[in-house]
Design an enzyme around this catalytic site. Structure first.
Site, short mmCIF file in Angstrom:
data_model
loop_
_atom_site.label_atom_id
_atom_site.label_comp_id
_atom_site.label_asym_id
_atom_site.label_seq_id
_atom_site.Cartn_x
_atom_site.Cartn_y
_atom_site.Cartn_z
N SER A 152 43.94 32.66 37.45
CA SER A 152 44.86 31.62 36.93
C SER A 152 45.37 30.74 38.09
CB SER A 152 46.02 32.24 36.15
OG SER A 152 46.59 33.36 36.77
N SER B 41 43.19 43.41 39.17
CA SER B 41 42.63 44.36 38.19
C SER B 41 43.02 45.79 38.52
CB SER B 41 41.10 44.28 38.15
OG SER B 41 40.70 43.00 37.82
N LEU C 25 44.24 35.61 44.26
CA LEU C 25 42.83 35.35 44.58
C LEU C 25 41.92 36.47 44.06
CD1 LEU C 25 43.33 34.26 48.30
CD2 LEU C 25 42.72 32.74 46.39
N SER C 26 40.64 36.17 43.98
CA SER C 26 39.65 37.21 43.68
C SER C 26 39.71 38.26 44.79
CB SER C 26 38.26 36.58 43.62
OG SER C 26 37.29 37.57 43.44
N GLY C 27 39.80 39.52 44.40
CA GLY C 27 39.88 40.60 45.39
C GLY C 27 41.28 40.89 45.88
N SER C 28 42.27 40.18 45.32
CA SER C 28 43.65 40.40 45.79
C SER C 28 44.19 41.74 45.28
CB SER C 28 44.57 39.25 45.33
OG SER C 28 44.54 39.12 43.92
N1 PPS Z 1 33.48 30.64 41.04
C1 PPS Z 1 34.27 31.70 40.84
N2 PPS Z 1 35.56 31.67 41.23
C2 PPS Z 1 36.35 32.73 41.01
N3 PPS Z 1 35.95 33.88 40.40
C3 PPS Z 1 34.66 33.95 39.99
C4 PPS Z 1 33.77 32.88 40.20
N4 PPS Z 1 32.56 33.25 39.69
C5 PPS Z 1 32.69 34.47 39.19
N5 PPS Z 1 33.95 34.92 39.36
C6 PPS Z 1 34.44 36.20 38.83
O1 PPS Z 1 35.26 35.86 37.73
C7 PPS Z 1 36.55 36.44 37.85
C8 PPS Z 1 37.66 35.40 37.66
O2 PPS Z 1 37.83 35.10 36.33
P1 PPS Z 1 39.22 34.54 35.81
O3 PPS Z 1 39.07 34.39 34.34
O4 PPS Z 1 40.31 35.41 36.30
O5 PPS Z 1 39.30 33.12 36.54
S1 PPS Z 1 40.26 31.90 36.22
O6 PPS Z 1 41.60 32.44 35.95
O7 PPS Z 1 39.73 31.19 35.06
O8 PPS Z 1 40.22 31.05 37.42
C9 PPS Z 1 36.66 36.97 39.25
O9 PPS Z 1 37.26 38.24 39.07
P2 PPS Z 1 38.34 38.83 40.08
O10 PPS Z 1 37.56 39.04 41.35
O11 PPS Z 1 38.75 40.10 39.40
O12 PPS Z 1 39.47 37.87 40.25
C10 PPS Z 1 35.25 37.04 39.78
O13 PPS Z 1 34.75 38.35 39.67
N1 ADP Z 2 47.01 47.87 48.05
C1 ADP Z 2 45.96 47.53 47.31
N2 ADP Z 2 46.17 46.97 46.11
C2 ADP Z 2 45.11 46.61 45.33
N3 ADP Z 2 43.81 46.78 45.67
C3 ADP Z 2 43.57 47.34 46.87
C4 ADP Z 2 44.62 47.72 47.72
N4 ADP Z 2 44.08 48.25 48.82
C5 ADP Z 2 42.75 48.18 48.66
N5 ADP Z 2 42.42 47.65 47.48
C6 ADP Z 2 41.05 47.43 46.98
O1 ADP Z 2 40.84 46.02 46.89
C7 ADP Z 2 39.99 45.73 45.79
C8 ADP Z 2 40.68 44.77 44.86
O2 ADP Z 2 39.78 44.40 43.83
P1 ADP Z 2 40.27 44.00 42.39
O3 ADP Z 2 41.33 44.89 41.89
O4 ADP Z 2 39.04 43.84 41.54
O5 ADP Z 2 40.93 42.56 42.66
P2 ADP Z 2 41.02 41.31 41.70
O6 ADP Z 2 41.12 41.80 40.28
O7 ADP Z 2 42.24 40.57 42.15
O8 ADP Z 2 39.75 40.54 41.93
C9 ADP Z 2 39.64 47.05 45.12
O9 ADP Z 2 38.41 47.50 45.62
C10 ADP Z 2 40.79 47.96 45.59
O10 ADP Z 2 40.42 49.32 45.63
#
Ligand code: PPS
Ligand code: ADP
Length: 198
Positions: A106, A39, A33-36
């Protein structure tokens, strides 16, 4: 269409490049998930590999969507095309002998399987960054969950767009409440080594 196009076989091939680089080219595919943490963990993992002389390249969702996939949105069709392009790019990098790390939500099993199907046995390592939605939403590093809950972003993964969890990932990185990102990256690095992927 490719019917009038003939594949050129080059003298220097993947095997030769991999041998010259002394490594096993592969794709370490982080999904979640986003924020998982994809990155953050991918970035820390690449640094660890780089420090041990591996030749790597990190493909990251936000960055790729600024260029190669800058024309795509977040409806299902766009996500499928996003992952298709990234999969083809990842395959080219593997052909160059590189260890590729990818960090994309993905969300669809079929698209991740597509990337696997482009590669040889053992070259695709699916890593499920399994952080619960509640934790991701609480982290909300870019404020996107808040916007999605308010209805300012549509089709947000986990809110109003699907995430299909991997059924048989090579590595299942289960969320640990007490773990820092650095510790998670170290755990992933050790798992990759212990399972013989590096
Ligand atoms: N609607 C919506 N849903 C999910 N994510 C969103 C959306 N809009 C913008 N973002 C931002 O785009 C990042 C996800 O892009 P991805 O290329 O990884 O997405 S995907 O694999 O095509 O589903 C995702 O990055 P991460 O948070 O690093 O996962 C978000 O920052
Ligand atoms: N164990 C951990 N592993 C990865 N990120 C963590 C962890 N604990 C806290 N975080 C925080 O969670 C956030 C994850 O964001 P990010 O790496 O951008 O996720 P994603 O790419 O899946 O959207 C960052 O702010 C990171 O510092």
């Amino acid at each position: 269409m490719s019917e009038n196009i003939v594949w050129h076989k080059h003298t220097v091939d993947k095997t030769a490049r991999a041998k010259a680089l002394s490594q096993k080219p592969s794709v370490i595919w982080l999904t979640g998930l986003s924020g998982s943490g994809k990155s953050t963990i991918a970035n820390l993992l690449e640094k660890k590999l780089f420090d041990e002389q591996f030749k790597t390249y990190l493909l990251d969702g936000d960055n790729v969507r600024h260029g190669l996939c800058g024309d795509l949105g977040f409806d299902d069709k766009s996500r499928v095309e996003n992952i298709r392009r990234i999969s083809e790019v990842a395959k080219l990098f593997v052909d160059s002998g590189t260890i590729v790390i990818t960090a994309f939500i993905s969300p669809f099993e079929a698209d991740r399987s597509f990337c696997r199907s482009l590669l040889q046995e053992g070259e695709f390592i699916e890593v499920f960054v399994d952080t619960p939605l509640e934790v991701c939403e609480q982290r909300d590093p870019k404020g996107l969950y808040k916007k999605a809950r308010q209805g300012d972003i549509k089709n947000f993964t986990g809110i109003d767009s699907a995430y299909e969890a991997p059924s048989q990932p090579e590595i299942h990185l289960v969320y640990d409440d007490n773990e820092t990102a650095e510790q998670s990256a170290e755990r992933l690095f050790e798992l990759l080594k212990n399972k013989g992927y590096l």
